[in-house]
Design a protein around this motif. Structure first.
Motif, PDB file in Angstrom:
ATOM      1  N   ALA A   1       0.832  -1.202   0.000  1.00 25.40           N
ATOM      2  CA  ALA A   1       0.000   0.000   0.000  1.00 25.40           C
ATOM      3  C   ALA A   1       0.866   1.251   0.000  1.00 25.40           C
ATOM      4  O   ALA A   1       0.554   2.243  -0.668  1.00 25.40           O
ATOM      5  CB  ALA A   1      -0.937   0.000   1.204  1.00 25.40           C
ATOM      6  N   ALA A   2       1.963   1.219   0.737  1.00 24.66           N
ATOM      7  CA  ALA A   2       2.844   2.382   0.801  1.00 24.66           C
ATOM      8  C   ALA A   2       3.582   2.617  -0.514  1.00 24.66           C
ATOM      9  O   ALA A   2       3.962   3.743  -0.830  1.00 24.66           O
ATOM     10  CB  ALA A   2       3.851   2.200   1.931  1.00 24.66           C
ATOM     11  N   LEU A   3       3.799   1.555  -1.275  1.00 22.94           N
ATOM     12  CA  LEU A   3       4.551   1.674  -2.515  1.00 22.94           C
ATOM     13  C   LEU A   3       3.688   1.923  -3.747  1.00 22.94           C
ATOM     14  O   LEU A   3       4.210   2.087  -4.835  1.00 22.94           O
ATOM     15  CB  LEU A   3       5.381   0.401  -2.730  1.00 22.94           C
ATOM     16  N   SER A   4       2.382   1.960  -3.594  1.00 24.84           N
ATOM     17  CA  SER A   4       1.518   2.107  -4.760  1.00 24.84           C
ATOM     18  C   SER A   4       1.083   3.555  -4.948  1.00 24.84           C
ATOM     19  O   SER A   4       1.100   4.364  -4.025  1.00 24.84           O
ATOM     20  CB  SER A   4       0.293   1.202  -4.624  1.00 24.84           C
ATOM     21  N   ASN A   5       0.698   3.875  -6.176  1.00 20.78           N
ATOM     22  CA  ASN A   5       0.160   5.194  -6.486  1.00 20.78           C
ATOM     23  C   ASN A   5      -1.217   5.330  -5.844  1.00 20.78           C
ATOM     24  O   ASN A   5      -1.988   4.379  -5.829  1.00 20.78           O
ATOM     25  CB  ASN A   5       0.050   5.366  -8.002  1.00 20.78           C
ATOM     26  N   GLN A   6      -1.503   6.518  -5.331  1.00 20.71           N
ATOM     27  CA  GLN A   6      -2.769   6.725  -4.654  1.00 20.71           C
ATOM     28  C   GLN A   6      -3.408   8.047  -5.064  1.00 20.71           C
ATOM     29  O   GLN A   6      -2.719   9.033  -5.283  1.00 20.71           O
ATOM     30  CB  GLN A   6      -2.574   6.748  -3.136  1.00 20.71           C
ATOM     31  N   LEU A   7      -4.715   8.032  -5.116  1.00 15.90           N
ATOM     32  CA  LEU A   7      -5.518   9.224  -5.352  1.00 15.90           C
ATOM     33  C   LEU A   7      -6.557   9.249  -4.250  1.00 15.90           C
ATOM     34  O   LEU A   7      -7.308   8.279  -4.077  1.00 15.90           O
ATOM     35  CB  LEU A   7      -6.174   9.150  -6.732  1.00 15.90           C
ATOM     36  N   THR A   8      -6.575  10.310  -3.451  1.00 15.79           N
ATOM     37  CA  THR A   8      -7.494  10.403  -2.320  1.00 15.79           C
ATOM     38  C   THR A   8      -8.190  11.764  -2.343  1.00 15.79           C
ATOM     39  O   THR A   8      -7.812  12.654  -3.116  1.00 15.79           O
ATOM     40  CB  THR A   8      -6.743  10.241  -0.979  1.00 15.79           C
ATOM     41  N   PHE A   9      -9.189  11.904  -1.496  1.00 15.12           N
ATOM     42  CA  PHE A   9      -9.887  13.177  -1.332  1.00 15.12           C
ATOM     43  C   PHE A   9      -9.769  13.624   0.112  1.00 15.12           C
ATOM     44  O   PHE A   9     -10.097  12.868   1.020  1.00 15.12           O
ATOM     45  CB  PHE A   9     -11.373  13.044  -1.698  1.00 15.12           C
ATOM     46  N   ASP A  10      -9.301  14.842   0.319  1.00 12.33           N
ATOM     47  CA  ASP A  10      -9.313  15.468   1.636  1.00 12.33           C
ATOM     48  C   ASP A  10     -10.591  16.295   1.674  1.00 12.33           C
ATOM     49  O   ASP A  10     -10.730  17.269   0.940  1.00 12.33           O
ATOM     50  CB  ASP A  10      -8.073  16.346   1.799  1.00 12.33           C
ATOM     51  N   THR A  11     -11.547  15.886   2.496  1.00 10.43           N
ATOM     52  CA  THR A  11     -12.866  16.515   2.514  1.00 10.43           C
ATOM     53  C   THR A  11     -13.158  17.083   3.895  1.00 10.43           C
ATOM     54  O   THR A  11     -12.953  16.405   4.901  1.00 10.43           O
ATOM     55  CB  THR A  11     -13.952  15.491   2.156  1.00 10.43           C
ATOM     56  N   GLN A  12     -13.622  18.317   3.898  1.00 11.04           N
ATOM     57  CA  GLN A  12     -14.040  18.952   5.147  1.00 11.04           C
ATOM     58  C   GLN A  12     -15.448  19.489   4.960  1.00 11.04           C
ATOM     59  O   GLN A  12     -15.801  19.960   3.878  1.00 11.04           O
ATOM     60  CB  GLN A  12     -13.099  20.086   5.523  1.00 11.04           C
ATOM     61  N   GLN A  13     -16.243  19.417   6.020  1.00 10.96           N
ATOM     62  CA  GLN A  13     -17.620  19.900   5.966  1.00 10.96           C
ATOM     63  C   GLN A  13     -17.843  20.890   7.092  1.00 10.96           C
ATOM     64  O   GLN A  13     -17.454  20.655   8.235  1.00 10.96           O
ATOM     65  CB  GLN A  13     -18.606  18.742   6.099  1.00 10.96           C
TER      66      GLN A  13
ATOM     67  N   ILE B   1     -13.533  20.111  -0.950  1.00 11.63           N
ATOM     68  CA  ILE B   1     -12.992  18.851  -1.460  1.00 11.63           C
ATOM     69  C   ILE B   1     -11.664  19.142  -2.148  1.00 11.63           C
ATOM     70  O   ILE B   1     -11.597  19.989  -3.055  1.00 11.63           O
ATOM     71  CB  ILE B   1     -13.971  18.180  -2.447  1.00 11.63           C
ATOM     72  N   VAL B   2     -10.615  18.440  -1.712  1.00 11.20           N
ATOM     73  CA  VAL B   2      -9.280  18.611  -2.278  1.00 11.20           C
ATOM     74  C   VAL B   2      -8.775  17.244  -2.734  1.00 11.20           C
ATOM     75  O   VAL B   2      -8.475  16.384  -1.898  1.00 11.20           O
ATOM     76  CB  VAL B   2      -8.301  19.216  -1.243  1.00 11.20           C
ATOM     77  N   PRO B   3      -8.685  17.008  -4.050  1.00  6.50           N
ATOM     78  CA  PRO B   3      -8.093  15.745  -4.516  1.00  6.50           C
ATOM     79  C   PRO B   3      -6.570  15.792  -4.335  1.00  6.50           C
ATOM     80  O   PRO B   3      -5.937  16.809  -4.623  1.00  6.50           O
ATOM     81  CB  PRO B   3      -8.471  15.680  -5.997  1.00  6.50           C
ATOM     82  N   VAL B   4      -6.006  14.688  -3.824  1.00  9.49           N
ATOM     83  CA  VAL B   4      -4.577  14.603  -3.531  1.00  9.49           C
ATOM     84  C   VAL B   4      -4.002  13.359  -4.204  1.00  9.49           C
ATOM     85  O   VAL B   4      -4.521  12.257  -4.031  1.00  9.49           O
ATOM     86  CB  VAL B   4      -4.330  14.534  -2.008  1.00  9.49           C
ATOM     87  N   ALA B   5      -2.926  13.543  -4.971  1.00  4.06           N
ATOM     88  CA  ALA B   5      -2.247  12.416  -5.633  1.00  4.06           C
ATOM     89  C   ALA B   5      -0.897  12.186  -4.969  1.00  4.06           C
ATOM     90  O   ALA B   5      -0.147  13.139  -4.721  1.00  4.06           O
ATOM     91  CB  ALA B   5      -2.052  12.701  -7.115  1.00  4.06           C
ATOM     92  N   THR B   6      -0.600  10.918  -4.698  1.00  2.80           N
ATOM     93  CA  THR B   6       0.718  10.521  -4.211  1.00  2.80           C
ATOM     94  C   THR B   6       1.206   9.417  -5.139  1.00  2.80           C
ATOM     95  O   THR B   6       0.574   8.364  -5.225  1.00  2.80           O
ATOM     96  CB  THR B   6       0.652  10.007  -2.758  1.00  2.80           C
ATOM     97  N   LEU B   7       2.288   9.693  -5.849  1.00  3.26           N
ATOM     98  CA  LEU B   7       2.796   8.757  -6.857  1.00  3.26           C
ATOM     99  C   LEU B   7       4.165   8.235  -6.467  1.00  3.26           C
ATOM    100  O   LEU B   7       4.908   8.882  -5.733  1.00  3.26           O
ATOM    101  CB  LEU B   7       2.887   9.459  -8.221  1.00  3.26           C
ATOM    102  N   THR B   8       4.512   7.067  -6.968  1.00  6.22           N
ATOM    103  CA  THR B   8       5.803   6.451  -6.657  1.00  6.22           C
ATOM    104  C   THR B   8       6.920   6.942  -7.562  1.00  6.22           C
ATOM    105  O   THR B   8       8.081   6.630  -7.329  1.00  6.22           O
ATOM    106  CB  THR B   8       5.709   4.916  -6.768  1.00  6.22           C
TER     107      THR B   8
END
Length: 109
Positions: free
Chosen positions: A8-20, A27-34
């Motif tokens: 999981a730590a070594l894979s590419n990820q796309l997440t959403f940082d969401t606050q209400q 909504i803030v999309p965040v990409a973390t790539l290897t």
């Protein structure tokens, strides 16, 4: 178990940082790539509710540095009860990297 965490730590990820805050969602999309990536970023938002439907999109070229979370955009939306919002984000380099993730407002079908 440790192998799964490592993968999981070594894979590419796309997440959403969401606050209400009330009916306002940020909504803030965040990409973390290897690996470093000169990527194309596309965001599409579809909204339906009592006042009809809207469909908006934006795209741009972004440079994402390896292993550093990159905030791709920032949206603030007023989402009333009964509204349905779906946001789709795509990040691609046209070759090896292609990530797509969807965020849906609470109560969306």
């Amino acid at each position: 178990m440790h192998t799964l965490l490592l993968l999981a730590a070594l894979s590419n990820q796309l997440t959403f940082d969401t606050q209400q805050q009330g009916e306002i969602y940020t909504i803030v999309p965040v990409a973390t790539l290897t690996q470093d990536c000169q990527c194309t970023f596309k965001l599409t938002a579809f909204r339906s509710g009592q006042n009809g439907q809207t469909n908006t999109s934006q795209s741009s070229h972004v440079y994402i540095k390896a292993n550093e979370p990159a905030k791709l955009s920032r949206m603030s939306l007023n989402i009333s009860p009964g509204d349905s919002v779906t946001i789709t984000v795509t990040v691609s380099d046209g070759k090896d990297i292609h990530l797509e993730k969807q965020w849906a407002s609470p109560g969306s079908v």
